[in-house]
Design a protein around this motif. Structure first.
Motif, PDB file in Angstrom:
ATOM      1  N   ARG A 139      -6.437 -14.603 -39.229  1.00 24.71           N
ATOM      2  CA  ARG A 139      -7.510 -14.613 -40.224  1.00 24.71           C
ATOM      3  C   ARG A 139      -8.415 -15.819 -40.019  1.00 24.71           C
ATOM      4  N   ALA A 140      -7.773 -16.985 -39.707  1.00 23.81           N
ATOM      5  CA  ALA A 140      -8.581 -18.191 -39.509  1.00 23.81           C
ATOM      6  C   ALA A 140      -9.444 -18.053 -38.262  1.00 23.81           C
ATOM      7  N   ARG A 141      -8.912 -17.428 -37.212  1.00 18.18           N
ATOM      8  CA  ARG A 141      -9.694 -17.262 -35.984  1.00 18.18           C
ATOM      9  C   ARG A 141     -10.882 -16.320 -36.243  1.00 18.18           C
ATOM     10  N   LYS A 142     -10.641 -15.229 -36.945  1.00 23.06           N
ATOM     11  CA  LYS A 142     -11.733 -14.275 -37.227  1.00 23.06           C
ATOM     12  C   LYS A 142     -12.794 -14.915 -38.133  1.00 23.06           C
ATOM     13  N   SER A 143     -12.304 -15.609 -39.172  1.00 18.93           N
ATOM     14  CA  SER A 143     -13.269 -16.232 -40.091  1.00 18.93           C
ATOM     15  C   SER A 143     -14.060 -17.330 -39.385  1.00 18.93           C
ATOM     16  N   GLY A 144     -13.469 -18.032 -38.422  1.00 16.70           N
ATOM     17  CA  GLY A 144     -14.186 -19.050 -37.666  1.00 16.70           C
ATOM     18  C   GLY A 144     -15.258 -18.425 -36.790  1.00 16.70           C
ATOM     19  N   GLN A 145     -14.878 -17.304 -36.150  1.00 15.44           N
ATOM     20  CA  GLN A 145     -15.875 -16.610 -35.318  1.00 15.44           C
ATOM     21  C   GLN A 145     -17.037 -16.098 -36.182  1.00 15.44           C
ATOM     22  N   ALA A 169     -17.053 -19.668 -47.101  1.00 14.89           N
ATOM     23  CA  ALA A 169     -15.934 -19.739 -48.049  1.00 14.89           C
ATOM     24  C   ALA A 169     -14.703 -19.011 -47.501  1.00 14.89           C
ATOM     25  N   GLU A 170     -14.961 -17.879 -46.829  1.00 19.18           N
ATOM     26  CA  GLU A 170     -13.843 -17.122 -46.221  1.00 19.18           C
ATOM     27  C   GLU A 170     -13.174 -17.964 -45.149  1.00 19.18           C
ATOM     28  N   ARG A 171     -13.986 -18.699 -44.356  1.00 17.27           N
ATOM     29  CA  ARG A 171     -13.407 -19.552 -43.313  1.00 17.27           C
ATOM     30  C   ARG A 171     -12.526 -20.645 -43.917  1.00 17.27           C
ATOM     31  N   ASP A 172     -13.058 -21.284 -44.954  1.00 21.15           N
ATOM     32  CA  ASP A 172     -12.276 -22.359 -45.597  1.00 21.15           C
ATOM     33  C   ASP A 172     -10.981 -21.812 -46.196  1.00 21.15           C
TER      34      ASP A 172
END
Length: 332
Positions: A139-145, A169-172
């Motif tokens: 999830r963190a990788r997708k939100s970072g991309q 906000a999703e990334r954080d």
């Protein structure tokens, strides 16, 4: 017939009778050996106490017939009873110590089982936390991309600021979830290690307690041996007749202190008697075991008994005496 003739005839008759009986006696002595140096012997068993103590009771009199196992003496047994009680108390203490050690082993076994269950649960938690970490990383990788892509689009004025803020906000949130999952994984791993350490400690304690049980069992065996010995020594305070016969040579008085190994009387076995006869060396030429003998007993005048030669001694009576004669050995 005058008197002189009668005396001659009587003298001849007496002479003939004397010659006959003399010849018969001579022939008898040629084929038989006699001796007056003989006596009746039997087994004399000394009564020797196995314990020391003061004489409490005497249950026999000189020349009294007794049976094997009859009580002859009773020694004061107060000290020996105290030793038995001490041995019993020591045995109970050793058994109690063994019981405590067994209880400790039971508690340790239950603790080990609980620790093993905790290890199993912690390992399951580790597996769950690892899965959560993997999901959070994805999830963190997708939100970072998404954040990087929306950052370029925002710079190009392609997406509104509100949509970019939602992606940020999703990334954080994804990064926070990843950190939380990683923390849960570390906690689960620490629980596994702690439960394993507790299991090892408890296992060591159980092995130590099992060693204590082995020592306690050896102590129980030793205390049981001490108790058996104390009871055996207590039984020695009753002095019994070793065989059936006639008790003689009383050498003890009421209240006297007797020592273990001290002869207090003797019991003569009257059921097995024999005659010990001493002959000269020149009389032994024709004697053999099994030959029939005639025995005259002085106490029974005219009474004759028949027996057999049992055996010959390995040495002369003088050799077996208290001060045997010394002879110089001849050498050639």
């Amino acid at each position: 017939m005058n008197k002189s003739t009668i005396f001659r005839i009587a003298g001849v008759v007496v002479l003939v009778v004397a010659i006959f009986f003399g010849y018969s006696e001579f022939r008898y002595l040629q084929r038989h050996e006699t001796t007056d140096d003989a006596q009746i012997d039997g087994d004399v068993n000394p009564v020797i106490p196995k314990a020391s103590g003061y004489v409490k009771a005497i249950r026999f009199a000189d020349n009294q017939p007794v049976k094997a196992g009859d009580t002859l003496l009773v020694l004061d047994d107060a000290d020996y009873r105290i030793r038995v009680e001490q041995a019993e108390a020591a045995l109970q203490s050793a058994m109690a110590a063994a019981g405590v050690s067994r209880s400790q082993v039971g508690v340790a076994s239950a603790t080990i089982q609980s620790s093993q269950a905790s290890v199993f649960t912690a390992r399951n938690q580790v597996a769950t936390a690892q899965a959560n970490v993997v999901a959070a990383q994805a999830r963190a990788r997708k939100s970072g991309q998404d954040f990087e892509r929306y950052s370029r689009l925002l710079a190009e004025k392609t997406v509104p600021q509100q949509q970019f803020d939602a992606v940020e906000a999703e990334r954080d949130a994804a990064n926070a979830q990843l950190q939380a999952a990683q923390a849960q994984l570390q906690t689960a791993q620490a629980q596994v290690a702690a439960a394993g350490t507790q299991t090892g400690i408890t296992s060591s304690q159980r092995r130590a307690t099992e060693g204590q049980i082995t020592v306690a069992q050896a102590a129980i065996k030793q205390r049981q041996t001490d108790l058996d010995l104390a009871k055996l020594q207590l039984s020695y305070t009753i002095v019994r007749a070793p065989i059936s016969g006639v008790v003689s040579k009383r050498a003890v008085q009421l209240g006297q202190l007797v020592q273990a190994g001290q002869a207090v009387c003797s019991v003569v076995n009257t059921s097995t008697l024999w005659v010990t006869a001493n002959f000269k060396e020149t009389q032994l030429n024709q004697m053999q075991p099994g030959q029939t003998v005639t025995i005259d007993i002085d106490a029974f005048d005219g009474e004759k008994l028949t027996g057999k030669v049992g055996s010959f001694a390995g040495a002369t009576g003088a050799k077996f005496s208290l001060l045997p004669p010394t002879m110089q050995r001849a050498t050639t």
